[in-house]
Scaffold this motif. Sequence first.
Motif, short mmCIF file in Angstrom:
data_model
loop_
_atom_site.label_atom_id
_atom_site.label_comp_id
_atom_site.label_asym_id
_atom_site.label_seq_id
_atom_site.Cartn_x
_atom_site.Cartn_y
_atom_site.Cartn_z
N THR A 137 0.87 -1.19 0.00
CA THR A 137 0.00 0.00 0.00
C THR A 137 0.90 1.23 0.00
N PRO A 138 0.38 2.40 -0.36
CA PRO A 138 1.14 3.62 -0.08
C PRO A 138 1.44 3.67 1.42
N GLY A 139 2.64 4.14 1.78
CA GLY A 139 3.02 4.05 3.19
C GLY A 139 3.47 5.36 3.82
N PHE A 140 3.51 6.44 3.02
CA PHE A 140 3.90 7.74 3.59
C PHE A 140 2.71 8.71 3.55
N GLY A 141 1.52 8.19 3.85
CA GLY A 141 0.35 9.08 3.95
C GLY A 141 -0.56 9.08 2.74
N GLY A 142 -0.20 8.32 1.69
CA GLY A 142 -0.97 8.37 0.45
C GLY A 142 -2.39 7.86 0.55
N THR A 143 -2.62 6.90 1.46
CA THR A 143 -4.00 6.40 1.59
C THR A 143 -4.87 7.40 2.36
N GLN A 144 -4.26 8.42 2.92
CA GLN A 144 -5.01 9.38 3.72
C GLN A 144 -5.12 10.76 3.05
N ARG A 145 -3.97 11.27 2.60
CA ARG A 145 -4.01 12.66 2.11
C ARG A 145 -4.60 12.80 0.71
N LEU A 146 -4.39 11.77 -0.15
CA LEU A 146 -4.88 11.94 -1.52
C LEU A 146 -6.39 12.12 -1.54
N GLU A 147 -7.12 11.31 -0.76
CA GLU A 147 -8.58 11.46 -0.81
C GLU A 147 -9.04 12.76 -0.15
N ARG A 148 -8.24 13.26 0.78
CA ARG A 148 -8.62 14.56 1.37
C ARG A 148 -8.45 15.69 0.36
N ILE A 149 -7.50 15.52 -0.55
CA ILE A 149 -7.24 16.60 -1.52
C ILE A 149 -8.15 16.48 -2.75
N VAL A 150 -8.27 15.27 -3.29
CA VAL A 150 -9.00 15.15 -4.57
C VAL A 150 -10.33 14.42 -4.44
N GLY A 151 -10.68 13.95 -3.24
CA GLY A 151 -11.93 13.22 -3.06
C GLY A 151 -11.70 11.71 -3.15
N ALA A 152 -12.58 10.97 -2.47
CA ALA A 152 -12.37 9.53 -2.32
C ALA A 152 -12.41 8.78 -3.65
N GLY A 153 -13.34 9.13 -4.52
CA GLY A 153 -13.50 8.37 -5.76
C GLY A 153 -12.25 8.42 -6.63
N ARG A 154 -11.76 9.64 -6.84
CA ARG A 154 -10.55 9.79 -7.68
C ARG A 154 -9.34 9.18 -7.00
N ALA A 155 -9.23 9.40 -5.68
CA ALA A 155 -8.07 8.87 -4.95
C ALA A 155 -8.08 7.35 -5.02
N LYS A 156 -9.24 6.76 -4.84
CA LYS A 156 -9.29 5.29 -4.85
C LYS A 156 -8.94 4.75 -6.22
N GLU A 157 -9.37 5.43 -7.28
CA GLU A 157 -8.98 4.96 -8.62
C GLU A 157 -7.46 5.02 -8.78
N MET A 158 -6.87 6.15 -8.37
CA MET A 158 -5.41 6.28 -8.52
C MET A 158 -4.66 5.23 -7.71
N VAL A 159 -5.12 4.98 -6.49
CA VAL A 159 -4.39 4.06 -5.60
C VAL A 159 -4.68 2.60 -5.97
N LEU A 160 -5.95 2.26 -6.18
CA LEU A 160 -6.30 0.85 -6.39
C LEU A 160 -5.90 0.37 -7.78
N ALA A 161 -6.03 1.26 -8.77
CA ALA A 161 -5.63 0.87 -10.13
C ALA A 161 -4.18 1.25 -10.41
N ALA A 162 -3.52 1.90 -9.44
CA ALA A 162 -2.15 2.37 -9.62
C ALA A 162 -2.01 3.15 -10.92
N THR A 163 -2.92 4.11 -11.11
CA THR A 163 -2.93 4.90 -12.34
C THR A 163 -2.15 6.19 -12.15
N ASN A 164 -1.15 6.40 -12.96
CA ASN A 164 -0.43 7.68 -12.92
C ASN A 164 -1.17 8.73 -13.73
N ILE A 165 -1.07 9.97 -13.31
CA ILE A 165 -1.71 11.05 -14.07
C ILE A 165 -0.69 12.13 -14.40
#
Length: 258
Positions: A137-165
């Motif tokens: 999993t992301p281990g330096f805060g990525g599972t927490q801060r990304l969804e706070r910044i961009v919202g849960a739906g987008r964050a989960k797609e980026m993290v779960l699908a490992a999609t770079n943008i």
Amino acid sequence: MDFIRYEAKGSVGIIYLNRPKALNALNSQVLQELDLAMDSIDLEIIRVLIITGEGDKAFAAGADIGEMSTLPRKRAAEFSKKGNDVFLKIENYPIPVIAAVNGYALGGGCELSMCCDIRICSENAVFGQPETGLGITPGFGGTQRLERIVGAGRAKEMVLAATNIKADEAYRIGLVNHVYPQAELMDAALKLAGKIASNAPIAVRHAKKSMNEGYSLPIDEAVEVEEELFGDCFQTHDQKEGMGAFLEKRKEKNFINQ
Ligand code: CAA
């Protein structure tokens, strides 16, 4: 320091991650030096900090995969804590911190940018959390801060699908505030830092603290944090100076950080 370079330009400090051959990957030593660099900045003089990467290819391409690859469970959790502790220090740093993302910001690099208050980037920047593709999993805060910044739906797609943008998508979803041609990125970062540094330093610090502390509180408690910090400003020279300048129709303001 081997992997961190620090430079002061007037009241603006700049930390460069300086391990370009490994795309500024974050190993234990880089994290340790980043921590030390943060501690040694003179906050009486420096009013805004910029963090960027050395070279034109990467801000940071993540935590060091070589170092992590053989870690047993306990040491992996400790490595995660080490990164999280430094990044929390950046998030709660008394002065504003700007991430000037000059290329790849993957894994721990994306996470580093997200603990900063404001992110701007160059056109070649790439953001992502590729960890699930590495079996972690992301281990330096990525599972927490990304969804706070961009919202849960987008964050989960980026993290779960490992999609770079790319930079334009990062801008579209609000992960970065501005995108610049690479040659203009540092000038833009310094201009923004200068604008922040021209305001009353205690008010700037209190505003950051109020936004950070209030974020995770219920609104009725959050506004109490604001009320106290607002009140504290009225004990400062700079409140009298700022309001005095307005009332006297004076453009020049002499903020003295008191
Ligand atoms: N860790 C260690 N070394 C890294 C690294 C990393 N995260 N990223 C790049 N490097 C090293 C490469 O091993 C390579 O070293 P050598 O020259 O000694 O072989 C050097 O940097 C240059 O990299 P590439 O040759 O791969 O450069 P490229 O232009 O072909 O590709 C890249 C660039 C797409 C960013 C690619 O390097 C890459 O995919 N890197 C890994 C990105 C990644 O998965 N990051 C997440 C790490 S896990 C994490 O961060 C966990 C956490 O949350 C704590």
